[in-house]
Design an enzyme around this catalytic site. Structure first.
Site, PDB file in Angstrom:
ATOM      1  N   CYS A 114       0.873  -1.175   0.000  1.00  0.00           N
ATOM      2  CA  CYS A 114       0.000   0.000   0.000  1.00  0.00           C
ATOM      3  C   CYS A 114       0.911   1.226   0.000  1.00  0.00           C
ATOM      4  O   CYS A 114       1.769   1.369   0.888  1.00  0.00           O
ATOM      5  CB  CYS A 114      -0.851  -0.021   1.267  1.00  0.00           C
ATOM      6  SG  CYS A 114      -1.887   1.445   1.495  1.00  0.00           S
TER       7      CYS A 114
ATOM      8  N   HIS B 295      -4.264   0.012  -5.662  1.00  0.00           N
ATOM      9  CA  HIS B 295      -5.633  -0.217  -6.158  1.00  0.00           C
ATOM     10  C   HIS B 295      -5.772   0.111  -7.643  1.00  0.00           C
ATOM     11  O   HIS B 295      -6.689  -0.372  -8.304  1.00  0.00           O
ATOM     12  CB  HIS B 295      -6.639   0.670  -5.405  1.00  0.00           C
ATOM     13  CG  HIS B 295      -7.055   0.141  -4.065  1.00  0.00           C
ATOM     14  ND1 HIS B 295      -6.184   0.006  -3.017  1.00  0.00           N
ATOM     15  CD2 HIS B 295      -8.272  -0.260  -3.602  1.00  0.00           C
ATOM     16  CE1 HIS B 295      -6.847  -0.456  -1.967  1.00  0.00           C
ATOM     17  NE2 HIS B 295      -8.115  -0.626  -2.289  1.00  0.00           N
TER      18      HIS B 295
HETATM   19  N1  DGL Z   1      -3.765   0.622  -2.085  1.00  0.00           N
HETATM   20  C1  DGL Z   1      -3.546   1.801  -1.300  1.00  0.00           C
HETATM   21  C2  DGL Z   1      -2.349   2.568  -1.850  1.00  0.00           C
HETATM   22  O1  DGL Z   1      -1.519   1.977  -2.537  1.00  0.00           O
HETATM   23  C3  DGL Z   1      -4.844   2.570  -1.218  1.00  0.00           C
HETATM   24  C4  DGL Z   1      -4.907   3.459  -0.065  1.00  0.00           C
HETATM   25  C5  DGL Z   1      -6.311   3.826   0.379  1.00  0.00           C
HETATM   26  O2  DGL Z   1      -6.935   2.987   1.051  1.00  0.00           O
HETATM   27  O3  DGL Z   1      -6.741   4.939   0.101  1.00  0.00           O
HETATM   28  O4  DGL Z   1      -2.170   3.735  -1.577  1.00  0.00           O
END
Ligand code: DGL
Length: 277
Positions: A77, A198
């Site tokens: 993330c 995402h």
């Molecule tokens: N997958 C997360 C990222 O790489 C998303 C973060 C979120 O939950 O806004 O930043």
């Protein structure tokens, strides 16, 4: 199911589904290892939360993965890597267990950024948290001081993916809007980093609006190769990781929704368990 006595999977953490795009590639590189994925779907998105909140939530999830036997955790993330990783590595790990390790996704991505751009002008799409943290411009400048970085925050993209609406027609305008803004910052941008795990889930929409000459960088393969390399350079950690080719999934959200939505992105059926935090 693995033998619990020797079960020491590699933990992979994300605020929700995004980390599945990373795990999918890691499993290809390290097919014999055990993995434990944790998606904090109940508390996603992280991108709009404060530094302190992201740090607290991420630390809680990392501790959960440690409790379940992980010696090595990958923050799959960008937002958590931008806002929590350094504190966890420097402040928390020495107290929790100095032999455990937590790695992020921003460093391996920025290290390789120079391989893709000819014009030395790179765009980054990310959450508001990642963009505000300035982690990408800072990290890129360490490896490639000659590269200029332009950023654009896309606050609705993670909620779109978390609610399973990545293919809906009405997401087109939202995706196009941010790509147009980013491209308007410099006509020289020839490479765009999808700086949120995402966003590969929106790749079909993104490709529709990005000029053909632009190279899109997704992080899965880069992080997977970086992790393999890390384990080769750290045989003491490699020896601790159990290898029964198992993959288990935990979500703080609804397990059946996670299985249905996440399975599409992981490319295989997922059977998750709910984790109450
Ligand atoms: N997958 C997360 C990222 O790489 C998303 C973060 C979120 O939950 O806004 O930043």
């Amino acid at each position: 199911m693995s033998d619990k006595k020797t079960y020491s999977p590699i933990g992979v953490f994300d605020s929700g589904y995004g980390g599945l795009t990373i795990l999918k590639e890691i499993v290809k590189e390290l097919p014999e290892h055990d993995f434990l994925y944790l998606g904090d779907n109940a508390r996603a998105p992280y991108g709009s939360k404060s530094f302190e909140e992201v740090y607290d939530l991420t630390l809680e999830c990392v501790k959960q993965l440690f409790d379940q036997g992980c010696h090595l955790v990958v923050l799959a993330c960008n937002t958590a890597s931008a806002k929590a990783l350094r504190n966890i590595q420097q402040k928390d790990l020495p107290n929790i267990d100095p032999t455990r390790r937590v790695l992020g996704v921003i460093r391996p991505t920025t290290e390789l950024a120079g391989n893709y751009t000819k014009t030395k002008h790179i765009g980054v799409l990310g959450t508001a948290g990642t963009v505000l943290s300035q982690s990408y411009p800072i990290e890129v400048s360490k490896f490639h001081p000659e590269i200029k970085v332009y950023q654009e925050a896309c606050p609705l993209w993670v909620p779109i993916v978390e609610s399973g609406k990545q293919n809906a027609d009405d997401t087109d305008a939202e995706v196009k809007k941010h790509i147009d803004v980013l491209m308007s910052r410099s006509p020289k941008i020839d490479t765009i980093i999808l700086g949120c795990t995402h966003y590969p889930l929106l790749i079909n929409k993104i490709k529709k609006f990005v000029p053909e000459y632009v190279t899109l960088i997704t992080q899965g393969e880069i992080v997977a190769k970086g992790l393999k390399d890390y384990l080769q350079r750290h045989p003491e950690m490699e020896a601790k990781c159990s290898k029964n080719s198992s993959i288990e999934f935990l979500t703080t959200g609804d397990a059946s929704f996670f299985d249905e939505n996440g399975g599409k992105f992981f490319g295989k059926e997922i059977k998750s368990k709910h984790l109450q935090l």
